[in-house]
Design a protein around this motif. Structure first.
Motif, PDB file in Angstrom:
ATOM      1  N   ALA A   1       0.780  -1.288   0.063  1.00 23.15           N
ATOM      2  CA  ALA A   1       0.021   0.050   0.169  1.00 23.15           C
ATOM      3  C   ALA A   1       0.994   1.127   0.044  1.00 23.15           C
ATOM      4  O   ALA A   1       0.466   2.332  -0.246  1.00 23.15           O
ATOM      5  N   ASP A   2       2.042   1.163   0.291  1.00 23.63           N
ATOM      6  CA  ASP A   2       2.999   2.452   0.407  1.00 23.63           C
ATOM      7  C   ASP A   2       3.492   2.685  -0.814  1.00 23.63           C
ATOM      8  O   ASP A   2       4.352   3.858  -0.943  1.00 23.63           O
ATOM      9  N   LEU A   3       3.199   2.213  -2.052  1.00 25.43           N
ATOM     10  CA  LEU A   3       3.790   2.354  -3.439  1.00 25.43           C
ATOM     11  C   LEU A   3       5.462   2.680  -3.382  1.00 25.43           C
ATOM     12  O   LEU A   3       5.688   3.384  -4.204  1.00 25.43           O
ATOM     13  N   GLN A   4       5.908   1.674  -2.801  1.00 28.50           N
ATOM     14  CA  GLN A   4       7.392   1.697  -2.747  1.00 28.50           C
ATOM     15  C   GLN A   4       7.915   0.978  -4.127  1.00 28.50           C
ATOM     16  O   GLN A   4       8.728   1.313  -4.699  1.00 28.50           O
ATOM     17  N   GLU A   5       6.854   0.212  -4.687  1.00 31.93           N
ATOM     18  CA  GLU A   5       7.056  -0.515  -5.889  1.00 31.93           C
ATOM     19  C   GLU A   5       6.691   0.281  -7.081  1.00 31.93           C
ATOM     20  O   GLU A   5       5.752   0.895  -6.986  1.00 31.93           O
TER      21      GLU A   5
ATOM     22  N   PRO B   1      11.001   5.637  -2.092  1.00 28.12           N
ATOM     23  CA  PRO B   1      11.037   5.561  -0.483  1.00 28.12           C
ATOM     24  C   PRO B   1       9.388   5.546  -0.121  1.00 28.12           C
ATOM     25  O   PRO B   1       8.438   5.896  -1.041  1.00 28.12           O
ATOM     26  N   ARG B   2       9.091   4.986   1.152  1.00 30.66           N
ATOM     27  CA  ARG B   2       7.983   4.934   1.323  1.00 30.66           C
ATOM     28  C   ARG B   2       7.098   6.375   1.258  1.00 30.66           C
ATOM     29  O   ARG B   2       7.643   7.395   1.490  1.00 30.66           O
ATOM     30  N   MET B   3       5.565   6.267   0.803  1.00 33.09           N
ATOM     31  CA  MET B   3       5.073   7.331   0.495  1.00 33.09           C
ATOM     32  C   MET B   3       4.957   8.276   1.891  1.00 33.09           C
ATOM     33  O   MET B   3       5.280   9.208   2.180  1.00 33.09           O
TER      34      MET B   3
END
Ligand code: UDP
Ligand code: MG
Length: 335
Positions: free
Chosen positions: A115-119, A219-221
């Protein structure tokens, strides 16, 4: 009783609905634990990316016992996107949240996404291309770990070395949960009976034609990683106890080696006594041997205990997770 009947008929109606609904090409499973600041953007960015790629898709958000507003934020979007939101009854951990999502997913292919869209979502098109080329699993792995502290990198390298020691299947180091899987792979994963799961190992264990894509992590959002040292240690222990048997077996070798050394040492003492007369008893050697053997035995019993605990966990037969609520989906597949 009456309530149970109502619940059963509700489930039936829902299943019937799902059965009638067209099968999406792609399901995107997003496990989320306290991601209130990320979840909305994650859903809208996934939607923006995926609508250009496939005609019909579904997003499945699994709220893994969040204590913030993740659930309500996700629920509020059910009307706007082809979105289904599951609420687990408590925090069961990422592996279980993924499984909950996989179990309800209906797509011909399924993508797991943090969910943090790091990818980078941009590589979804490459994944789909590889899928169309016949790969049943397209997984991503980190091109490098330059952003991580040295100690964590060392720990990870050591963990994968130990994990792959004498294993039948090699579990690729640095691989991520972010991957695309064909329905056959998802069904194979869902059919496995174990409830305490180490997903990265199971992805490798089920096999299938696989392809790797290297990615750079962003990086993590918002927020911080949920995997602190203690969680990583627990996961590492689950991985080791579910995919290796060498920690159990090595004690036979260690036991034999210590016994052989003791025989040689005993023979040497006997010979020395015969040649030079009565030897003065060496208390320091005795003390060292007792401490060493005591330590070795405790460690071996401890390791045995880890495996027994794992067997105990599985024997109880409890499910890995409990779904408390199920919202959505907006079944026509359109926003
Ligand atoms: N997550 C989860 N349950 C947990 C911990 C994490 O569902 O108990 C989810 C989290 O919300 C995120 C994903 O797993 O979507 C990866 O977590 P995180 O970004 O904290 O891990 P990292 O990127 O550090 O590996
Ligand atoms: Mg993350």
């Amino acid at each position: 009783m009456k309530q149970e009947r109502i619940a059963a008929s509700y489930r039936l109606a829902k299943d019937f609905n799902l059965w009638k609904a067209p099968i999406p090409t792609l399901s995107i499973v997003i496990p989320a634990h306290n991601e209130e600041r990320n979840i909305g953007e994650a859903i809208s960015r996934v939607h923006a990316e995926v609508t250009c790629l496939v005609d019909l898709y579904e997003i499945i958000v699994v709220d893994d016992g969040s204590t913030d507003t993740t659930l309500s934020r996700a629920k509020a979007l059910v009307a706007d996107y082809p979105l289904r939101v599951l609420r687990l009854s408590r925090n069961f951990g990422k592996e279980q949240a993924i499984m909950a999502g996989l179990k309800v997913s209906r797509g011909k292919a399924v993508v797991i996404l943090d969910a943090d869209l790091q990818e980078p979502l941009s590589c979804l098109s490459d994944m789909l291309k590889a899928y169309e080329d016949g790969y049943e699993m397209v997984y991503t792995s980190r091109a490098h770990r330059a952003d991580e502290p040295r100690s964590k990198r060392l720990f990870t390298r050591l963990f994968y070395k130990l994990l792959n020691l004498g294993a039948d299947v090699t579990i690729p180091p640095d691989s991520r949960d972010f991957r695309l899987m064909d329905r056959r792979v998802v069904d194979a994963l869902c059919d496995l009976p174990e409830s305490n799961r180490f997903m990265k190992g199971l992805y490798g264990w089920v096999g299938f034609r696989s392809k790797e894509i290297k990615i750079e992590l962003e990086p993590r959002m918002h927020g911080t990683s949920k995997f602190r040292l203690i969680e990583l240690m627990k996961l590492a222990l689950t991985g080791l106890t579910s995919f290796t048997t060498w920690p159990l077996r090595m004690w036979t070798l260690i036991g034999f080696s210590i016994a052989a050394l003791s025989i040689v040492y005993g023979a040497w003492i006997a010979a020395r006594t015969l040649v030079f007369g009565i030897d003065v008893p060496g208390w320091s050697t005795l003390a060292a041997a007792i401490f060493l053997l005591g330590g070795v035995q405790l460690v071996s019993v401890g390791i045995l205990g880890e495996y027994v605990a794992r067997v105990f966990g599985e024997v109880k037969g409890r499910p890995g997770f409990i779904v408390a609520e199920d919202f959505g989906p907006n079944l026509d597949g359109s926003p």
